[in-house]
Design an enzyme around this catalytic site. Structure first.
Site, PDB file in Angstrom:
ATOM      1  N   GLY A   1      38.515  47.176  29.760  1.00  0.00           N
ATOM      2  CA  GLY A   1      37.658  47.544  30.899  1.00  0.00           C
ATOM      3  C   GLY A   1      38.517  48.075  32.036  1.00  0.00           C
ATOM      4  O   GLY A   1      39.743  47.992  31.997  1.00  0.00           O
TER       5      GLY A   1
ATOM      6  N   ASP B   1      39.929  35.926  32.164  1.00  0.00           N
ATOM      7  CA  ASP B   1      39.915  36.114  30.717  1.00  0.00           C
ATOM      8  C   ASP B   1      38.996  35.046  30.129  1.00  0.00           C
ATOM      9  O   ASP B   1      39.314  33.860  30.195  1.00  0.00           O
ATOM     10  CB  ASP B   1      41.348  35.963  30.180  1.00  0.00           C
ATOM     11  CG  ASP B   1      41.423  36.303  28.695  1.00  0.00           C
ATOM     12  OD1 ASP B   1      40.374  36.210  28.005  1.00  0.00           O
ATOM     13  OD2 ASP B   1      42.512  36.645  28.227  1.00  0.00           O
TER      14      ASP B   1
ATOM     15  N   TYR C   1      37.132  42.711  14.084  1.00  0.00           N
ATOM     16  CA  TYR C   1      35.976  42.928  14.962  1.00  0.00           C
ATOM     17  C   TYR C   1      34.697  42.456  14.271  1.00  0.00           C
ATOM     18  O   TYR C   1      33.915  41.687  14.829  1.00  0.00           O
ATOM     19  CB  TYR C   1      35.879  44.414  15.299  1.00  0.00           C
ATOM     20  CG  TYR C   1      34.778  44.783  16.268  1.00  0.00           C
ATOM     21  CD1 TYR C   1      34.789  44.316  17.581  1.00  0.00           C
ATOM     22  CD2 TYR C   1      33.735  45.625  15.875  1.00  0.00           C
ATOM     23  CE1 TYR C   1      33.786  44.676  18.473  1.00  0.00           C
ATOM     24  CE2 TYR C   1      32.732  45.989  16.767  1.00  0.00           C
ATOM     25  CZ  TYR C   1      32.767  45.522  18.069  1.00  0.00           C
ATOM     26  OH  TYR C   1      31.781  45.876  18.944  1.00  0.00           O
TER      27      TYR C   1
ATOM     28  N   LYS D   1      32.367  39.212  15.437  1.00  0.00           N
ATOM     29  CA  LYS D   1      30.973  39.350  15.863  1.00  0.00           C
ATOM     30  C   LYS D   1      30.040  38.558  14.943  1.00  0.00           C
ATOM     31  O   LYS D   1      29.036  38.010  15.404  1.00  0.00           O
ATOM     32  CB  LYS D   1      30.567  40.832  15.896  1.00  0.00           C
ATOM     33  CG  LYS D   1      31.255  41.632  17.010  1.00  0.00           C
ATOM     34  CD  LYS D   1      30.793  41.201  18.390  1.00  0.00           C
ATOM     35  CE  LYS D   1      31.310  42.137  19.483  1.00  0.00           C
ATOM     36  NZ  LYS D   1      30.917  41.681  20.843  1.00  0.00           N
TER      37      LYS D   1
ATOM     38  N   TYR E   1      24.212  27.131  18.929  1.00  0.00           N
ATOM     39  CA  TYR E   1      23.908  26.633  20.282  1.00  0.00           C
ATOM     40  C   TYR E   1      22.407  26.616  20.525  1.00  0.00           C
ATOM     41  O   TYR E   1      21.899  25.732  21.199  1.00  0.00           O
ATOM     42  CB  TYR E   1      24.616  27.495  21.348  1.00  0.00           C
ATOM     43  CG  TYR E   1      25.914  26.876  21.789  1.00  0.00           C
ATOM     44  CD1 TYR E   1      26.986  26.759  20.908  1.00  0.00           C
ATOM     45  CD2 TYR E   1      26.065  26.357  23.077  1.00  0.00           C
ATOM     46  CE1 TYR E   1      28.165  26.162  21.298  1.00  0.00           C
ATOM     47  CE2 TYR E   1      27.246  25.761  23.473  1.00  0.00           C
ATOM     48  CZ  TYR E   1      28.296  25.668  22.584  1.00  0.00           C
ATOM     49  OH  TYR E   1      29.463  25.067  22.975  1.00  0.00           O
TER      50      TYR E   1
END
Ligand code: UDP
Length: 330
Positions: free
Chosen positions: A36, A56, A145, A149, A159
């Site tokens: 970013g 972070d 990646y 994910k 959760y």
């Protein structure tokens, strides 16, 4: 509403921050600036209720005060980025998601996970509905990646079921628009940068592989709809407009009025052959559909890249000291 956006200074995160600020919400934007860039939200610094915090989320997430929505968008997302920082990618998808979910649990907030069409891998079903389990190589270069994910999705559901957190998962298909980094290595920014510079436009393989490309404003509208709904998902958000990479390269050369030629480069390992969202769920549950025609989106993106070039030619101004001072260290 008070909204926390992790990865809020990234491409998608910064457009989300814009949308929440525009509708009058307070926004806490968290970013470690690995991929970013504070420039992406510099215009929001000083806006009422906007805070930019350098932190972070794999270390710890602490946000004082009430929070209504947590959007977890922090992650490298371009193949060359996650190949460069594979461990950070795995950490932000796993430990970072754990921390972001912990924040939502503590605050009683709705949680939205930015997942990805990459969970479908190199798909054997086309287009891809949310019920498709995917075809992913966990030990290939994209595994860092894809599996991060996929783990993040499983953790989000855990959760929801174990702690009763109000969660939603969006599977994001290829999205483009202003604020993509010209050097992030993805097809659209690469093709635009190359075409504007008059350089050869690099098409991987024979260019017959397809992607379905969505303008960023449509994606943001879909995420706002999901955030404001009670739906758990996963829900695909993406424009079903499917195009081969060779067609895309030629289209961008045409739209930029460039004299660039197409050159063919090696196809990356495990590069998916096709990709197209089945958006039935988004349309029935959220009443969402993409509105910006792809050509219009490409024109807006090309205009933005041209403006960046013009700024660079005059020497890009550094971030204003007022902005730098207002980046809080979390
Ligand atoms: N690609 C390409 N030339 C480039 C960069 C990418 O032909 O300079 C191809 C890449 O091999 C893939 C497609 O464009 O088939 C989309 O790649 P991107 O990195 O944009 O996204 P993803 O693979 O994550 O969908």
């Amino acid at each position: 509403m008070r909204v926390v956006v992790t990865g809020g200074a990234g491409f998608l995160g910064s457009h989300l921050c814009d949308a929440f600020v525009a509708r009058g919400d307070e926004v806490v934007c968290l970013d470690n600036f690995l991929t970013g860039n504070p420039e992406n939200v510099a215009h929001l610094v000083g806006a009422p209720g906007f805070r930019l915090v350098r932190t972070d989320v794999t270390d710890y997430v602490h946000v004082p005060g009430p929070v209504d929505i947590v959007l977890h968008f922090a992650s490298p997302a371009s193949p060359i980025d996650y190949l460069r920082v594979p461990i950070e990618t795995l950490k932000v998808g796993s430990v970072g998601t754990l921390h972001a979910l912990g924040l939502a649990k503590e605050k009683g907030a709705r949680f939205v996970l930015a997942s990805t069409s990459e969970v479908y891998g190199d798909p054997e079903i086309h287009p891809q509905p949310e019920t498709y389990w995917g075809h992913v190589n966990p030990v290939g270069p994209r595994g860092v990646y894809d599996e991060a994910k996929r783990f993040a999705e499983a953790l989000t559901l855990a959760y929801r079921h174990t702690h009763g957190v109000d969660t939603g998962i969006v599977r994001i298909f290829n999205t483009f628009g202003p604020r993509m980094r010209p050097n992030d290595g993805r097809a659209i920014p690469n093709f635009i940068r190359q075409a504007l510079a008059g350089e050869p436009v690099t098409v991987a393989g024979d260019g017959s592989q397809t992607r379905s490309i969505c303008y960023v404003d449509d994606l943001v509208a879909g995420i706002l709809a999901l955030a404001g709904s009670p739906h758990a998902g996963p829900i695909n958000i993406g424009n079903p407009h499917e195009i081969s990479m060779l067609e895309l390269a030629k289209w961008i050369i045409d739209l930029t009025g460039s004299t660039s030629e197409v050159v063919h480069i090696a196809r990356p390992v495990d590069d998916p052959t096709v990709r197209q969202p089945d958006t039935t769920l988004a349309s029935t549950l959220l009443g969402w559909a993409p509105r910006v025609p792809v050509e219009e989106g490409l024109r807006r993106t090309i205009d933005w890249f041209r403006e960046q070039d013009a700024r660079a030619a005059f020497g890009a101004p550094p971030l204003a000291p007022e902005t730098t001072q207002q980046i809080l260290n979390g």
